[in-house]
Design an enzyme around this catalytic site. Sequence first.
Site, PDB file in Angstrom:
ATOM      1  N   GLY A  17       0.812  -1.220   0.000  1.00 60.30           N
ATOM      2  CA  GLY A  17       0.000   0.000   0.000  1.00 60.30           C
ATOM      3  C   GLY A  17       0.839   1.260   0.000  1.00 60.30           C
ATOM      4  N   ARG A  20      -0.067   5.579  -2.156  1.00 59.42           N
ATOM      5  CA  ARG A  20      -0.812   6.799  -1.794  1.00 59.42           C
ATOM      6  C   ARG A  20      -0.848   6.953  -0.283  1.00 59.42           C
ATOM      7  NH1 ARG A  20      -6.167   6.076  -2.684  1.00 59.42           N
ATOM      8  NH2 ARG A  20      -6.068   3.886  -3.261  1.00 59.42           N
ATOM      9  N   SER A 147      -6.071   0.350  13.043  1.00 60.09           N
ATOM     10  CA  SER A 147      -6.943   1.522  13.127  1.00 60.09           C
ATOM     11  C   SER A 147      -7.572   1.567  14.520  1.00 60.09           C
ATOM     12  CB  SER A 147      -8.069   1.406  12.096  1.00 60.09           C
ATOM     13  OG  SER A 147      -9.100   2.331  12.379  1.00 60.09           O
ATOM     14  N   TYR A 160     -14.463  -3.750   8.672  1.00 64.75           N
ATOM     15  CA  TYR A 160     -13.174  -3.061   8.831  1.00 64.75           C
ATOM     16  C   TYR A 160     -12.649  -3.220  10.262  1.00 64.75           C
ATOM     17  CZ  TYR A 160      -9.905   0.942   8.505  1.00 64.75           C
ATOM     18  OH  TYR A 160      -8.804   1.761   8.509  1.00 64.75           O
ATOM     19  N   LYS A 164      -9.241  -5.097  11.499  1.00 69.05           N
ATOM     20  CA  LYS A 164      -8.178  -4.394  12.207  1.00 69.05           C
ATOM     21  C   LYS A 164      -7.959  -4.978  13.604  1.00 69.05           C
ATOM     22  CE  LYS A 164      -7.142  -1.373   8.964  1.00 69.05           C
ATOM     23  NZ  LYS A 164      -5.844  -1.431   8.267  1.00 69.05           N
TER      24      LYS A 164
HETATM   25  P1  NDP Z   1      -5.566   5.019   0.839  1.00 76.04           P
HETATM   26  O1  NDP Z   1      -6.916   4.596   0.363  1.00 76.04           O
HETATM   27  O2  NDP Z   1      -5.123   6.432   0.635  1.00 76.04           O
HETATM   28  O3  NDP Z   1      -4.440   4.038   0.218  1.00 76.04           O
HETATM   29  C1  NDP Z   1      -4.628   2.656   0.297  1.00 76.04           C
HETATM   30  C2  NDP Z   1      -3.371   1.965  -0.187  1.00 76.04           C
HETATM   31  O4  NDP Z   1      -3.562   0.539  -0.118  1.00 76.04           O
HETATM   32  C3  NDP Z   1      -3.073   2.264  -1.650  1.00 76.04           C
HETATM   33  O5  NDP Z   1      -1.681   2.221  -1.834  1.00 76.04           O
HETATM   34  C4  NDP Z   1      -3.739   1.097  -2.384  1.00 76.04           C
HETATM   35  O6  NDP Z   1      -3.203   0.844  -3.684  1.00 76.04           O
HETATM   36  C5  NDP Z   1      -3.384  -0.030  -1.418  1.00 76.04           C
HETATM   37  N1  NDP Z   1      -4.254  -1.199  -1.555  1.00 76.04           N
HETATM   38  C6  NDP Z   1      -5.592  -1.282  -1.340  1.00 76.04           C
HETATM   39  N2  NDP Z   1      -6.017  -2.541  -1.567  1.00 76.04           N
HETATM   40  C7  NDP Z   1      -4.927  -3.258  -1.938  1.00 76.04           C
HETATM   41  C8  NDP Z   1      -4.705  -4.611  -2.330  1.00 76.04           C
HETATM   42  N3  NDP Z   1      -5.713  -5.511  -2.379  1.00 76.04           N
HETATM   43  N4  NDP Z   1      -3.451  -4.990  -2.645  1.00 76.04           N
HETATM   44  C9  NDP Z   1      -2.421  -4.121  -2.600  1.00 76.04           C
HETATM   45  N5  NDP Z   1      -2.559  -2.829  -2.248  1.00 76.04           N
HETATM   46  C10 NDP Z   1      -3.795  -2.407  -1.917  1.00 76.04           C
HETATM   47  O7  NDP Z   1      -5.536   4.628   2.386  1.00 76.04           O
HETATM   48  P2  NDP Z   1      -4.829   5.338   3.638  1.00 76.04           P
HETATM   49  O8  NDP Z   1      -3.486   5.821   3.266  1.00 76.04           O
HETATM   50  O9  NDP Z   1      -5.802   6.249   4.259  1.00 76.04           O
HETATM   51  O10 NDP Z   1      -4.720   4.071   4.616  1.00 76.04           O
HETATM   52  C11 NDP Z   1      -3.549   3.282   4.702  1.00 76.04           C
HETATM   53  C12 NDP Z   1      -3.736   2.309   5.856  1.00 76.04           C
HETATM   54  O11 NDP Z   1      -4.003   3.055   7.042  1.00 76.04           O
HETATM   55  C13 NDP Z   1      -4.907   1.342   5.667  1.00 76.04           C
HETATM   56  O12 NDP Z   1      -4.569   0.083   6.176  1.00 76.04           O
HETATM   57  C14 NDP Z   1      -6.007   1.987   6.496  1.00 76.04           C
HETATM   58  O13 NDP Z   1      -6.922   1.036   6.945  1.00 76.04           O
HETATM   59  C15 NDP Z   1      -5.187   2.579   7.634  1.00 76.04           C
HETATM   60  N6  NDP Z   1      -5.880   3.657   8.332  1.00 76.04           N
HETATM   61  C16 NDP Z   1      -6.241   4.815   7.675  1.00 76.04           C
HETATM   62  C17 NDP Z   1      -6.897   5.808   8.362  1.00 76.04           C
HETATM   63  C18 NDP Z   1      -7.309   7.090   7.728  1.00 76.04           C
HETATM   64  O14 NDP Z   1      -8.030   7.866   8.383  1.00 76.04           O
HETATM   65  N7  NDP Z   1      -6.908   7.410   6.525  1.00 76.04           N
HETATM   66  C19 NDP Z   1      -7.237   5.649   9.790  1.00 76.04           C
HETATM   67  C20 NDP Z   1      -6.796   4.409  10.366  1.00 76.04           C
HETATM   68  C21 NDP Z   1      -6.149   3.464   9.653  1.00 76.04           C
HETATM   69  P3  NDP Z   1      -3.775   1.691  -4.989  1.00 76.04           P
HETATM   70  O15 NDP Z   1      -3.234   3.095  -4.828  1.00 76.04           O
HETATM   71  O16 NDP Z   1      -3.179   1.018  -6.163  1.00 76.04           O
HETATM   72  O17 NDP Z   1      -5.262   1.616  -4.903  1.00 76.04           O
END
Ligand code: NDP
Length: 252
Positions: A17, A20, A147, A160, A164
């Site tokens: 991940g 982004r 999370s 979710y 988590k």
């Molecule tokens: P984003 O939606 O901005 O980014 C998600 C990332 O995960 C991207 O790089 C995406 O790839 C990748 N991804 C999603 N599904 C897959 C998959 N099946 N295989 C490989 N890569 C995958 O999320 P955030 O940056 O906000 O979140 C990152 C982490 O932090 C997550 O685990 C989220 O649960 C956790 N989190 C976020 C919070 C928030 O408020 N933002 C709060 C608490 C936890 P692609 O770009 O190609 O889609």
Amino acid sequence: MTNPALPQVPGVALLTGGSRGIGRAIAVRLAADGFDVAFCYRGDHSAALETAKAVEDLGRRVFHRAVDVTDFDAVRTFTEDAAKELGPVDTAVSCAGITRDRAAALMSPTVWSDVVRTNLDGAFHLSRCVLLGMLRRRHGSLVLVSSVSGLQGNAGQANYAASKAGLHGLGASLAKEAAGHGVRVNVVAPGYIESDMVASMSARARARAEERIPLGRFGRPDDVAEAVSYLVSDRSAYVTGAVLRIDGGLAI
Ligand code: NDP
């Protein structure tokens, strides 16, 4: 090209991940800390190229690939190829995650399992692929991105929150298994963090959420990256099995 002004590389960091949001901030922060960085993402190639460029601009090597973390064989091939390209993985971060919010009473089994397979199975797949090498080398650090929802639950997020919460059991178990072999495993539990994941919140929902945060603001991806930087470094040499909340006090 490697920048000769930078200190010697502390090793190789691999994360899921990384294209982004929080994952990109972690990739860039670990590159700034001196790691070469391997990362995967699901399909956003242009975002991945931006992350890769940011890592290279810091003088570090980068390896990236679109890999679905729900596919164990693909994760295994990715981790093997990353190690061939950059060297053995010293640090791994499971950050890939998705939400598919719905009231549990209306949630389809597919919506349930999409989230659990990505967030929980994906973290196990990564752990399974990198831990053995770390244990054999008696050196390494693994961080799972969870999370606050996994600690407290959240209406509309049963899938979710369950995925988590599962990371907390996974992290604690791995920490116990690995501690005697020089490998540490920790979990970070962010609250609301500015990223694409929260961008779809309505202004009303956002204002309500901000009212519940004692520090009065949403976090930034860099706030999480700072914690991960600490947890993978020797600054946290006596920390394993921890769940570190990065939530502005939300879960107090
Ligand atoms: P984003 O939606 O901005 O980014 C998600 C990332 O995960 C991207 O790089 C995406 O790839 C990748 N991804 C999603 N599904 C897959 C998959 N099946 N295989 C490989 N890569 C995958 O999320 P955030 O940056 O906000 O979140 C990152 C982490 O932090 C997550 O685990 C989220 O649960 C956790 N989190 C976020 C919070 C928030 O408020 N933002 C709060 C608490 C936890 P692609 O770009 O190609 O889609």
